[in-house]
Design a protein around this motif. Structure first.
Motif, mmCIF file in Angstrom:
data_model
loop_
_atom_site.group_PDB
_atom_site.id
_atom_site.type_symbol
_atom_site.label_atom_id
_atom_site.label_comp_id
_atom_site.label_asym_id
_atom_site.label_seq_id
_atom_site.Cartn_x
_atom_site.Cartn_y
_atom_site.Cartn_z
ATOM 1 N N LEU A 371 49.827 47.512 36.301
ATOM 2 C CA LEU A 371 49.046 46.421 36.880
ATOM 3 C C LEU A 371 47.554 46.756 36.811
ATOM 4 N N PRO A 372 47.018 47.066 35.623
ATOM 5 C CA PRO A 372 45.594 47.417 35.531
ATOM 6 C C PRO A 372 44.727 46.270 36.029
ATOM 7 N N GLY A 373 43.674 46.615 36.746
ATOM 8 C CA GLY A 373 42.785 45.595 37.295
ATOM 9 C C GLY A 373 43.229 45.061 38.637
ATOM 10 N N ALA A 374 44.297 45.619 39.221
ATOM 11 C CA ALA A 374 44.744 45.153 40.534
ATOM 12 C C ALA A 374 43.616 45.287 41.536
ATOM 13 N N GLY A 375 43.392 44.244 42.321
ATOM 14 C CA GLY A 375 42.327 44.258 43.303
ATOM 15 C C GLY A 375 40.956 43.937 42.752
ATOM 16 N N LEU A 376 40.854 43.629 41.459
ATOM 17 C CA LEU A 376 39.571 43.309 40.839
ATOM 18 C C LEU A 376 39.541 41.849 40.399
ATOM 19 N N THR A 377 38.354 41.305 40.321
ATOM 20 C CA THR A 377 38.125 40.003 39.703
ATOM 21 C C THR A 377 37.128 40.215 38.574
ATOM 22 N N GLY A 378 37.611 40.197 37.353
ATOM 23 C CA GLY A 378 36.727 40.462 36.216
ATOM 24 C C GLY A 378 35.739 39.335 35.991
ATOM 25 N N SER A 379 34.624 39.680 35.389
ATOM 26 C CA SER A 379 33.579 38.684 35.132
ATOM 27 C C SER A 379 33.165 38.618 33.668
ATOM 28 N N ALA A 380 33.721 39.498 32.828
ATOM 29 C CA ALA A 380 33.312 39.516 31.422
ATOM 30 C C ALA A 380 33.776 38.246 30.719
ATOM 31 N N ASP A 476 47.466 32.569 35.552
ATOM 32 C CA ASP A 476 46.535 33.686 35.762
ATOM 33 C C ASP A 476 46.511 34.642 34.574
ATOM 34 N N TRP A 477 47.024 34.214 33.428
ATOM 35 C CA TRP A 477 47.118 35.116 32.268
ATOM 36 C C TRP A 477 45.758 35.668 31.870
ATOM 37 N N LEU A 478 44.791 34.791 31.692
ATOM 38 C CA LEU A 478 43.474 35.243 31.252
ATOM 39 C C LEU A 478 42.779 36.048 32.346
ATOM 40 N N ALA A 479 42.975 35.665 33.601
ATOM 41 C CA ALA A 479 42.364 36.413 34.704
ATOM 42 C C ALA A 479 42.918 37.827 34.773
ATOM 43 N N ARG A 480 44.209 37.996 34.494
ATOM 44 C CA ARG A 480 44.810 39.331 34.504
ATOM 45 C C ARG A 480 44.222 40.214 33.404
ATOM 46 N N LEU A 481 44.060 39.648 32.213
ATOM 47 C CA LEU A 481 43.456 40.414 31.121
ATOM 48 C C LEU A 481 42.005 40.748 31.435
ATOM 49 N N ARG A 482 41.290 39.785 32.001
ATOM 50 C CA ARG A 482 39.877 39.997 32.319
ATOM 51 C C ARG A 482 39.723 41.077 33.392
#
Length: 717
Positions: A371-380, A476-482
């Protein structure tokens, strides 16, 4: 995407030693973890957990193998009920309990290694535990774990007390300082024999120690009750009792280290603890405060007294109080202390703090949990690239699912049309007319690889995501990758997952045979782990699929793009090339798309044939080898049918094991009509791929000979 990672922390004991201080410092420095704790012994650590709002239970555990197994079974029941994302085993005893419990319950586990004890256990633990962090470089190597990484003891956050204020704090805790110029030696540790506090006391009675006094900071350990009384009696017997003070445990003791003139880390081997100090937090804190360190050989001494370099302290033989006295004699001189303090401060000036160390740990935990990125909201900003060819019946659905996932500023979708003869391109242009973030590239005759490469070249962002027209991305597919790309050390390749399904019993049987499900990545049971190792059908971060993946532009460039000479298997070869170029890949089991199996047996077999053909043309040993191995297994199975009853029984048993996981998948999905078709589906898939691989290899050989002949003709002319 803001949900923290659910972590069960298992600690070796309830004491407040260096391993526990490391853990608390990192937990305090992050908000990305939702933690509950299990302590294998009682102690003040429980109160520290409760003060932080961390639910905590105690599971008293003895030192025998039977006690370890009993606690592992109790922990397994807890993990099965709570189902955390990942377990963190803090210490060797915790690792022994967690390795068995987590492996049996399908919860992934990270081991935090703090010391050099029990080297014989390392190989077994490395085989059972998913990932490992060591708190020193030597511990990373000693773990024998292939993926062990460094997460050091953090430099304290904040400023230590000035010298006079630190000495006043020591006095408040019971130190009897007679003046600001009195030379003070400090030990900070649990009161256990192997910490060598007795050698520091003995040094006060040795030549060189006459002008020093000792402050012993730390409480008694439940494993060695009465140690303070023994040390106090030793000081009295040596006639130095008036120069030895016991302050007990002092919270944030690093703040009072500047009050000392030297710090002692005198760990020595004992029959129960024959190994050196693990990471030396006290030495680190002393060096940062420009206080010289007296230490015994080991990783701490290697840092304090580097060969051929200026020293931040003095190394002494373990258990040798005479040498400690001689070190004190040298450190009586103010200029010597100042010079060593300057070196120590310089050596530790760039040491990472709690936030950096916590970031490293959380990233490892989340990647272990898949679950990489758990707890994060990416902005790239992200460029989504998809290739199409006669996809008029599905393109509107794909764009309708992707468009709401784009952020307004920077995201885009690049659709590359390979020469559709239906109205696919017209439909994309209609979307582009309404949404400027959607673009169409026409590239008639292009393969999937060529289309993807063209889309990446045309994309405006450094982060690229890919999916196919026949897929249905989750909201949430793209949000998970981001989010996965937003980690402090971003991965170069993010391999998402897909959930294959189909209509009808045969399609569902094919789905169960051919494709692992995301749950198997997050919570693999014991047989799932064994099965994937034996038969090679697990999710692998280094072998992505174009249906769900993301990567950096630099990784794409270093890999040479997608291999355009291949019509299939190009995504897997691309992933292997990215990793082969030295980049890091992670598996994001929550970045999910749906994908429907082919509706007919003929089309499904043709699909697998083309997959095998692409693998054969690539000549990749891993791809070709597994297809040919399965074909060989079928040949042996057929031979067994005419050999005898024992051979038939062995072949039947092996084939039953082979289809066991696909059968389990079909049962879990309640696809009852697909269950009896699973063996047939497995045979169709494997034989079609093997036939395709054979054709692909033959085609590659023919192409190679043709190229060689052409070269010979050119040379002759």
């Amino acid at each position: 995407m803001n949900r923290p990672l659910r972590v069960t922390v298992v600690t070796t004991a309830g004491i407040l030693g260096g391993a526990e201080v490391w853990l608390l410092a990192l937990l305090d420095a992050t908000d990305r973890l939702d933690v509950d704790a299990v302590m294998l012994g009682k102690g003040p650590l429980g109160e520290e957990f409760r003060r932080r709002g961390v639910p905590c239970v105690t599971l008293p555990t003895g030192r025998t193998g039977a006690a370890i197994v009993a606690s592992a079974l109790s922990l397994a029941r807890r993990l099965r009920a709570d189902r955390p994302d990942v377990v963190l085993a803090n210490g060797i005893k915790a690792a022994c309990v967690c390795a068995l419990a987590a492996w049996c319950t399908g919860v992934r586990c990270v081991w935090a290694k703090h010391d050099y004890t029990h080297p014989r256990l390392m190989k077994l633990l490395a085989a059972l535990i998913d990932d490992c962090v060591g708190t020193a470089d030597g511990l990373v190597v000693a773990s024998r774990h292939p993926r062990a990484v460094l997460v050091p003891f953090p430099a304290p956050e904040g400023t230590a007390l000035p010298r006079e204020a630190a000495r006043e704090e020591l006095v408040r805790h019971g130190a009897r300082l007679n003046g600001h110029d009195e030379r003070l030696l400090l030990t900070v540790s649990r009161l256990v024999f192997n910490k060598g506090v007795d050698n520091a006391i003995e040094a006060l009675a040795q030549p060189g120690g006459e002008r020093w006094r000792l402050a012993v900071v730390g409480g008694e350990d439940p494993t060695e009750p009465g140690e303070q009384d023994r040390l106090s009696q030793l000081a009295t017997d040596l006639g130095v009792g008036d120069r030895v003070d016991f302050t007990g445990f002092i919270k944030d003791a690093w703040r009072i280290i500047p009050g000392a003139d030297a710090a002692a880390v005198l760990t020595k081997p004992t029959p129960a603890m024959p190994h050196p100090e693990g990471f030396g937090a006290v030495a680190l804190e002393a060096m940062r405060s420009a206080v010289p360190v007296i230490t015994t050989p080991g990783p701490v001494a290697d840092r304090v007294a580097e060969p051929g370099a200026a020293h931040a302290g003095i190394a002494v033989p373990p258990g040798d109080s005479t040498e400690v006295g001689q070190a004190l004699r040298r450190l009586t001189d103010h200029d010597t202390r100042a010079a060593m303090g300057t070196v120590g401060h310089r050596l530790t000036a760039s040491h990472p703090g709690p936030a950096d160390c916590a970031g490293r740990l959380v990233q490892i935990l989340s990647e272990t949990a898949r679950l990489p990125g758990a707890g994060l909201t990416g902005s790239a900003p992200v460029s989504v690239v998809t290739t199409v060819l006669d996809e008029a019946d599905v393109i509107d659905r794909l764009l309708g699912l992707l468009a709401p996932q784009l952020v307004e500023d920077g995201d885009e979708i690049v659709v590359v049309d390979g020469g559709s003869t239906d109205d696919t391109a017209d439909r994309v242009e209609a979307w582009a007319a309404k949404d400027a973030r959607i673009r169409l590239l026409r590239l008639p005759g292009s393969t999937i690889s060529a289309g993807r490469n063209a889309g990446v070249r045309a994309a405006g962002n450094a982060l690229i995501a890919c999916t196919d027209a026949g897929c249905y991305p989750e909201p949430d597919w793209l949000a998970r990758l981001r989010a996965a790309a937003a980690e402090s050390v971003p991965p170069a390749l993010i391999t998402g997952v897909y959930r294959a399904d189909g209509q009808g019993a045969l399609s569902r049987a094919m789905s169960a045979v051919g494709y692992p499900v995301p749950e198997e990545a997050r919570h693999p049971g014991p047989w799932t782990r064994v099965y994937c190792r034996l038969f090679g059908r697990g999710l692998d971060a280094a072998m992505p699929t174009g249906r769900s993946m993301a990567f950096s532009r630099s990784a794409w460039q270093d890999a040479g793009g997608f291999p355009e000479h291949l019509h299939t298997a190009e995504d897997v070869l691309f992933g292997r090339a990215v990793v082969g170029a030295g980049h890091r890949a992670v598996l994001a089991s929550a970045a999910e798309v749906g994908w429907e199996q082919r509706p007919t047996l003929r089309r499904t077999a043709a699909m697998y044939f083309h997959y095998g053909e692409g693998g054969g043309r690539s000549a990749d040993p891993r791809l070709v080898g597994r297809d040919m191995a399965r074909a060989g297994a079928y040949a042996l199975g057929l031979a067994a049918l005419v050999t005898g009853p024992r051979a038939r029984f062995a072949a039947a048993t092996a084939f039953t094991a082979y289809v066991s996981l696909p059968l389990t998948r079909a049962v879990r999905r309640h696809h009852w009509t697909a269950v009896p078709l699973v063996p047939f589906a497995a045979a169709v898939r494997d034989l079609a791929k093997a036939a395709g691989a054979g054709r692909g290899l033959a085609g590659r050989l023919r192409s190679g000979r043709a190229t060689a002949d052409a070269s010979d003709k050119d040379g002759a002319s």
